[in-house]
Design a protein around this motif. Structure first.
Motif, PDB file in Angstrom:
ATOM      1  N   LYS A  43      -1.032   5.829  -3.960  1.00  0.00           N
ATOM      2  CA  LYS A  43       0.115   6.425  -4.665  1.00  0.00           C
ATOM      3  C   LYS A  43       0.956   7.281  -3.712  1.00  0.00           C
ATOM      4  O   LYS A  43       2.182   7.225  -3.738  1.00  0.00           O
ATOM      5  CB  LYS A  43      -0.408   7.267  -5.825  1.00  0.00           C
ATOM      6  CG  LYS A  43       0.632   7.751  -6.775  1.00  0.00           C
ATOM      7  CD  LYS A  43      -0.051   8.454  -7.953  1.00  0.00           C
ATOM      8  CE  LYS A  43       0.961   9.095  -8.865  1.00  0.00           C
ATOM      9  NZ  LYS A  43       0.308   9.818  -9.974  1.00  0.00           N
ATOM     10  N   VAL A  44       0.295   8.061  -2.865  1.00  0.00           N
ATOM     11  CA  VAL A  44       1.010   8.892  -1.893  1.00  0.00           C
ATOM     12  C   VAL A  44       1.729   8.012  -0.883  1.00  0.00           C
ATOM     13  O   VAL A  44       2.891   8.248  -0.547  1.00  0.00           O
ATOM     14  CB  VAL A  44       0.048   9.868  -1.181  1.00  0.00           C
ATOM     15  CG1 VAL A  44       0.744  10.617  -0.065  1.00  0.00           C
ATOM     16  CG2 VAL A  44      -0.550  10.840  -2.186  1.00  0.00           C
ATOM     17  N   ALA A  45       1.034   7.000  -0.393  1.00  0.00           N
ATOM     18  CA  ALA A  45       1.641   6.091   0.585  1.00  0.00           C
ATOM     19  C   ALA A  45       2.865   5.399   0.006  1.00  0.00           C
ATOM     20  O   ALA A  45       3.881   5.252   0.689  1.00  0.00           O
ATOM     21  CB  ALA A  45       0.617   5.059   1.042  1.00  0.00           C
ATOM     22  N   GLN A  46       2.787   4.992  -1.252  1.00  0.00           N
ATOM     23  CA  GLN A  46       3.927   4.342  -1.894  1.00  0.00           C
ATOM     24  C   GLN A  46       5.109   5.296  -2.010  1.00  0.00           C
ATOM     25  O   GLN A  46       6.244   4.910  -1.752  1.00  0.00           O
ATOM     26  CB  GLN A  46       3.536   3.832  -3.278  1.00  0.00           C
ATOM     27  CG  GLN A  46       4.655   3.113  -3.988  1.00  0.00           C
ATOM     28  CD  GLN A  46       4.252   2.686  -5.391  1.00  0.00           C
ATOM     29  OE1 GLN A  46       3.221   3.103  -5.903  1.00  0.00           O
ATOM     30  NE2 GLN A  46       5.070   1.858  -5.998  1.00  0.00           N
ATOM     31  N   SER A  47       4.843   6.553  -2.356  1.00  0.00           N
ATOM     32  CA  SER A  47       5.946   7.506  -2.489  1.00  0.00           C
ATOM     33  C   SER A  47       6.554   7.865  -1.137  1.00  0.00           C
ATOM     34  O   SER A  47       7.707   8.274  -1.069  1.00  0.00           O
ATOM     35  CB  SER A  47       5.478   8.769  -3.201  1.00  0.00           C
ATOM     36  OG  SER A  47       4.569   9.471  -2.407  1.00  0.00           O
ATOM     37  N   LEU A  48       5.787   7.685  -0.059  1.00  0.00           N
ATOM     38  CA  LEU A  48       6.308   7.946   1.282  1.00  0.00           C
ATOM     39  C   LEU A  48       6.786   6.680   1.984  1.00  0.00           C
ATOM     40  O   LEU A  48       7.153   6.721   3.158  1.00  0.00           O
ATOM     41  CB  LEU A  48       5.233   8.624   2.141  1.00  0.00           C
ATOM     42  CG  LEU A  48       4.792  10.010   1.676  1.00  0.00           C
ATOM     43  CD1 LEU A  48       3.649  10.516   2.541  1.00  0.00           C
ATOM     44  CD2 LEU A  48       5.951  10.978   1.690  1.00  0.00           C
ATOM     45  N   SER A  49       6.760   5.572   1.275  1.00  0.00           N
ATOM     46  CA  SER A  49       7.228   4.281   1.790  1.00  0.00           C
ATOM     47  C   SER A  49       6.470   3.845   3.043  1.00  0.00           C
ATOM     48  O   SER A  49       7.061   3.507   4.077  1.00  0.00           O
ATOM     49  CB  SER A  49       8.727   4.318   2.078  1.00  0.00           C
ATOM     50  OG  SER A  49       9.442   4.616   0.915  1.00  0.00           O
ATOM     51  N   MET A  50       5.152   3.877   2.949  1.00  0.00           N
ATOM     52  CA  MET A  50       4.319   3.384   4.044  1.00  0.00           C
ATOM     53  C   MET A  50       3.044   2.796   3.459  1.00  0.00           C
ATOM     54  O   MET A  50       2.760   2.973   2.283  1.00  0.00           O
ATOM     55  CB  MET A  50       3.998   4.496   5.055  1.00  0.00           C
ATOM     56  CG  MET A  50       3.165   5.616   4.525  1.00  0.00           C
ATOM     57  SD  MET A  50       2.661   6.823   5.786  1.00  0.00           S
ATOM     58  CE  MET A  50       4.194   7.369   6.430  1.00  0.00           C
ATOM     59  N   SER A  51       2.311   2.101   4.279  1.00  0.00           N
ATOM     60  CA  SER A  51       1.068   1.502   3.802  1.00  0.00           C
ATOM     61  C   SER A  51      -0.023   2.572   3.755  1.00  0.00           C
ATOM     62  O   SER A  51       0.034   3.594   4.437  1.00  0.00           O
ATOM     63  CB  SER A  51       0.631   0.358   4.719  1.00  0.00           C
ATOM     64  OG  SER A  51       0.205   0.863   5.964  1.00  0.00           O
ATOM     65  N   GLU A  52      -1.031   2.295   2.951  1.00  0.00           N
ATOM     66  CA  GLU A  52      -2.147   3.225   2.816  1.00  0.00           C
ATOM     67  C   GLU A  52      -2.899   3.383   4.137  1.00  0.00           C
ATOM     68  O   GLU A  52      -3.302   4.485   4.511  1.00  0.00           O
ATOM     69  CB  GLU A  52      -3.089   2.730   1.723  1.00  0.00           C
ATOM     70  CG  GLU A  52      -4.225   3.653   1.423  1.00  0.00           C
ATOM     71  CD  GLU A  52      -5.102   3.139   0.300  1.00  0.00           C
ATOM     72  OE1 GLU A  52      -6.207   3.686   0.154  1.00  0.00           O
ATOM     73  OE2 GLU A  52      -4.708   2.201  -0.427  1.00  0.00           O
ATOM     74  N   VAL A  53      -3.056   2.288   4.854  1.00  0.00           N
ATOM     75  CA  VAL A  53      -3.753   2.322   6.146  1.00  0.00           C
ATOM     76  C   VAL A  53      -2.987   3.195   7.135  1.00  0.00           C
ATOM     77  O   VAL A  53      -3.573   4.030   7.845  1.00  0.00           O
ATOM     78  CB  VAL A  53      -3.938   0.892   6.700  1.00  0.00           C
ATOM     79  CG1 VAL A  53      -4.504   0.912   8.098  1.00  0.00           C
ATOM     80  CG2 VAL A  53      -4.800   0.077   5.772  1.00  0.00           C
ATOM     81  N   MET A  54      -1.657   3.029   7.184  1.00  0.00           N
ATOM     82  CA  MET A  54      -0.837   3.820   8.099  1.00  0.00           C
ATOM     83  C   MET A  54      -0.889   5.307   7.731  1.00  0.00           C
ATOM     84  O   MET A  54      -0.962   6.177   8.608  1.00  0.00           O
ATOM     85  CB  MET A  54       0.612   3.323   8.079  1.00  0.00           C
ATOM     86  CG  MET A  54       1.492   4.024   9.089  1.00  0.00           C
ATOM     87  SD  MET A  54       0.960   3.819  10.794  1.00  0.00           S
ATOM     88  CE  MET A  54       1.336   2.115  11.056  1.00  0.00           C
ATOM     89  N   LEU A  55      -0.889   5.605   6.425  1.00  0.00           N
ATOM     90  CA  LEU A  55      -0.985   6.994   5.974  1.00  0.00           C
ATOM     91  C   LEU A  55      -2.289   7.624   6.461  1.00  0.00           C
ATOM     92  O   LEU A  55      -2.287   8.716   7.021  1.00  0.00           O
ATOM     93  CB  LEU A  55      -0.903   7.057   4.443  1.00  0.00           C
ATOM     94  CG  LEU A  55      -1.152   8.430   3.823  1.00  0.00           C
ATOM     95  CD1 LEU A  55      -0.006   9.373   4.124  1.00  0.00           C
ATOM     96  CD2 LEU A  55      -1.374   8.305   2.329  1.00  0.00           C
TER      97      LEU A  55
END
Length: 107
Positions: A43-55
């Protein structure tokens, strides 16, 4: 122009860009928008426009975990709550809404 900026910096006046540069600051801002929500990395990664792995990679590079950041945000807001309550101004309530009881006897 550069000389003026250097003099201002020497006097302690600095111009900070408005954008948040560090990922931990961006995550904190994201989590603070709704601290009571259950935030997942996806959810955080989506709101920051990045993948979960990259986050997760970028957060680990800054030596922070998402859970630590969430706890930090919630504790900070919890500690600020009494200060915000002291600073809030009392609101005026119209007499019609206040339902003030009168002392007139029923005749």
């Amino acid at each position: 122009m550069l000389e003026i900026l250097l003099w201002l910096a020497y006097l302690g006046i600095r111009f900070v860009p408005n954008e948040i540069t560090r990922l931990t600051q961006r995550v904190r801002h994201c989590l603070a928008t709704d601290p009571h929500s259950i935030w997942t990395a996806a959810k955080v990664a989506q709101s920051l426009s990045m993948s979960e792995v990259m986050l997760r990679r970028k957060l680990s590079a800054e030596n922070i975990t998402l859970r630590d950041r969430m706890i930090n945000v919630r504790i900070s807001l919890l500690l600020l709550r009494p200060l915000l309550a002291l600073q809030s101004k009392p609101q005026k309530i119209p007499a019609a809404e206040a339902k003030i009881a009168t002392c007139r006897p029923n005749i």
